[in-house]
Design a protein around this motif. Structure first.
Motif, PDB file in Angstrom:
ATOM      1  N   UNK A 122       3.367  22.398  55.829  1.00 43.10           N
ATOM      2  CA  UNK A 122       3.014  22.660  54.427  1.00 43.10           C
ATOM      3  C   UNK A 122       2.313  24.011  54.329  1.00 43.10           C
ATOM      4  N   UNK A 123       1.362  24.252  55.208  1.00 43.92           N
ATOM      5  CA  UNK A 123       0.612  25.508  55.194  1.00 43.92           C
ATOM      6  C   UNK A 123       1.493  26.700  55.537  1.00 43.92           C
ATOM      7  N   UNK A 124       2.367  26.545  56.512  1.00 43.07           N
ATOM      8  CA  UNK A 124       3.241  27.646  56.920  1.00 43.07           C
ATOM      9  C   UNK A 124       4.183  28.022  55.776  1.00 43.07           C
ATOM     10  N   UNK A 125       4.847  27.036  55.186  1.00 41.57           N
ATOM     11  CA  UNK A 125       5.786  27.324  54.096  1.00 41.57           C
ATOM     12  C   UNK A 125       5.076  27.914  52.877  1.00 41.57           C
ATOM     13  N   UNK A 126       3.933  27.351  52.532  1.00 42.77           N
ATOM     14  CA  UNK A 126       3.178  27.864  51.395  1.00 42.77           C
ATOM     15  C   UNK A 126       2.659  29.264  51.700  1.00 42.77           C
ATOM     16  N   UNK A 127       2.177  29.481  52.899  1.00 38.59           N
ATOM     17  CA  UNK A 127       1.668  30.796  53.286  1.00 38.59           C
ATOM     18  C   UNK A 127       2.741  31.871  53.230  1.00 38.59           C
ATOM     19  N   UNK A 128       3.933  31.556  53.720  1.00 39.16           N
ATOM     20  CA  UNK A 128       5.021  32.533  53.676  1.00 39.16           C
ATOM     21  C   UNK A 128       5.397  32.842  52.225  1.00 39.16           C
ATOM     22  N   UNK A 129       5.442  31.817  51.380  1.00 43.00           N
ATOM     23  CA  UNK A 129       5.775  32.038  49.965  1.00 43.00           C
ATOM     24  C   UNK A 129       4.719  32.904  49.285  1.00 43.00           C
ATOM     25  N   UNK A 130       3.450  32.574  49.500  1.00 45.39           N
ATOM     26  CA  UNK A 130       2.365  33.348  48.874  1.00 45.39           C
ATOM     27  C   UNK A 130       2.360  34.772  49.421  1.00 45.39           C
ATOM     28  N   UNK A 131       2.551  34.933  50.728  1.00 43.42           N
ATOM     29  CA  UNK A 131       2.617  36.263  51.324  1.00 43.42           C
ATOM     30  C   UNK A 131       3.771  37.070  50.718  1.00 43.42           C
ATOM     31  N   UNK A 132       4.918  36.422  50.519  1.00 42.75           N
ATOM     32  CA  UNK A 132       6.072  37.106  49.939  1.00 42.75           C
ATOM     33  C   UNK A 132       5.779  37.567  48.517  1.00 42.75           C
ATOM     34  N   UNK A 133       5.159  36.703  47.729  1.00 39.56           N
ATOM     35  CA  UNK A 133       4.785  37.118  46.371  1.00 39.56           C
ATOM     36  C   UNK A 133       3.744  38.232  46.418  1.00 39.56           C
ATOM     37  N   UNK A 134       2.834  38.165  47.372  1.00 36.75           N
ATOM     38  CA  UNK A 134       1.848  39.233  47.531  1.00 36.75           C
ATOM     39  C   UNK A 134       2.511  40.556  47.878  1.00 36.75           C
ATOM     40  N   UNK A 135       3.494  40.501  48.763  1.00 37.35           N
ATOM     41  CA  UNK A 135       4.245  41.711  49.104  1.00 37.35           C
ATOM     42  C   UNK A 135       4.960  42.284  47.884  1.00 37.35           C
ATOM     43  N   UNK A 136       5.560  41.411  47.090  1.00 37.77           N
ATOM     44  CA  UNK A 136       6.234  41.878  45.874  1.00 37.77           C
ATOM     45  C   UNK A 136       5.240  42.532  44.922  1.00 37.77           C
ATOM     46  N   UNK A 137       4.082  41.902  44.790  1.00 33.94           N
ATOM     47  CA  UNK A 137       3.049  42.450  43.914  1.00 33.94           C
ATOM     48  C   UNK A 137       2.544  43.790  44.440  1.00 33.94           C
ATOM     49  N   UNK A 138       2.314  43.865  45.738  1.00 34.29           N
ATOM     50  CA  UNK A 138       1.817  45.112  46.322  1.00 34.29           C
ATOM     51  C   UNK A 138       2.857  46.229  46.233  1.00 34.29           C
ATOM     52  N   UNK A 139       4.122  45.889  46.365  1.00 38.38           N
ATOM     53  CA  UNK A 139       5.137  46.937  46.248  1.00 38.38           C
ATOM     54  C   UNK A 139       5.226  47.441  44.812  1.00 38.38           C
ATOM     55  N   UNK A 140       4.961  46.562  43.853  1.00 37.26           N
ATOM     56  CA  UNK A 140       4.953  46.996  42.456  1.00 37.26           C
ATOM     57  C   UNK A 140       3.724  47.845  42.175  1.00 37.26           C
ATOM     58  N   UNK A 141       2.594  47.457  42.756  1.00 36.91           N
ATOM     59  CA  UNK A 141       1.348  48.182  42.551  1.00 36.91           C
ATOM     60  C   UNK A 141       1.248  49.351  43.538  1.00 36.91           C
ATOM     61  N   UNK A 142       2.075  49.326  44.572  1.00 36.67           N
ATOM     62  CA  UNK A 142       2.002  50.301  45.645  1.00 36.67           C
ATOM     63  C   UNK A 142       2.060  51.747  45.210  1.00 36.67           C
ATOM     64  N   UNK A 143       2.721  52.011  44.123  1.00 35.22           N
ATOM     65  CA  UNK A 143       2.807  53.385  43.644  1.00 35.22           C
ATOM     66  C   UNK A 143       1.492  53.867  43.050  1.00 35.22           C
ATOM     67  N   UNK A 144       0.590  52.940  42.812  1.00 36.91           N
ATOM     68  CA  UNK A 144      -0.678  53.302  42.181  1.00 36.91           C
ATOM     69  C   UNK A 144      -1.817  53.475  43.181  1.00 36.91           C
ATOM     70  N   UNK A 145      -1.548  53.367  44.490  1.00 35.34           N
ATOM     71  CA  UNK A 145      -2.608  53.439  45.477  1.00 35.34           C
ATOM     72  C   UNK A 145      -3.391  54.741  45.437  1.00 35.34           C
ATOM     73  N   UNK A 146      -2.841  55.876  45.011  1.00 32.28           N
ATOM     74  CA  UNK A 146      -3.665  57.091  44.927  1.00 32.28           C
ATOM     75  C   UNK A 146      -4.853  56.964  43.966  1.00 32.28           C
ATOM     76  N   UNK A 147      -4.798  55.967  43.076  1.00 27.59           N
ATOM     77  CA  UNK A 147      -5.923  55.740  42.163  1.00 27.59           C
ATOM     78  C   UNK A 147      -7.196  55.447  42.962  1.00 27.59           C
TER      79      UNK A 147
END
Length: 167
Positions: A122-147
């Motif tokens: 349960x933890x592994x599957x949930x962790x991978x899903x949350x990590x994947x959504x986090x990666x998607x979020x970071x890639x969307x926000x990733x262009x703003x890191x110079x802020x």
């Protein structure tokens, strides 16, 4: 003669389905198009598995019914969402496919014997899903890191400075 729980559930599903189709044929309620309603064919068995468990009096030895029931429930809800949005978000919702078995296993853990070993997948599957959504979020926000550099620079230029030896 006493009706078996499985027969009662199957009979109830047939009665509800028949009533729905009859009301749609009599044009009392609208019949949804097959292109939108097909996830219902995944939802019906999910409801059946859950009904089988809960109508049995929540017997722990029947908690295994919740694994396929939970998986099908999550998948059917995802497909209802995807068909309603013309699959335009499927590039972002794919981690739900990992959450579906995690949800089914969590139901087994919660309503079953609470075996700690189930918490690992349960933890592994949930962790991978949350990590994947986090990666998607970071890639969307990733262009703003110079802020971050800008904020640090502004702080260094205009932030509070303590003068040495002066109170």
């Amino acid at each position: 003669m006493k009706t078996k729980p499985a027969n009662a559930i199957t009979g109830l599903i047939f009665v509800i389905t028949g009533m729905f189709i009859l009301l749609a044929n009599l044009e009392i309620i609208p019949m949804p198009r097959a292109s939108v309603a097909w996830p219902a064919f995944i939802l019906l068995p999910a409801v059946g598995f859950h009904a089988g468990f809960f109508l049995s009096g929540r017997k722990r030895e029947l908690a295994g019914l919740l694994v396929p029931g939970g998986i099908l429930l999550v998948i059917s809800l995802l497909f209802f969402f995807e068909t309603a949005t013309s699959f335009s978000y499927s590039g972002h919702t794919w981690p739900v496919y990992l959450l579906a078995p995690a949800f089914g296993l969590f139901e087994l853990w919660y309503f079953g014997k609470r075996e700690k070993g189930l918490l690992i997948p349960i933890s592994i599957l949930t962790g991978i899903a949350v990590f994947s959504w986090g990666e998607m979020l970071m890639s969307a926000v990733g262009r703003l890191w110079p802020v971050i550099f800008i904020l640090i620079g502004v702080y260094l230029l205009f932030g509070r400075r303590k003068a040495k030896g002066i109170d």
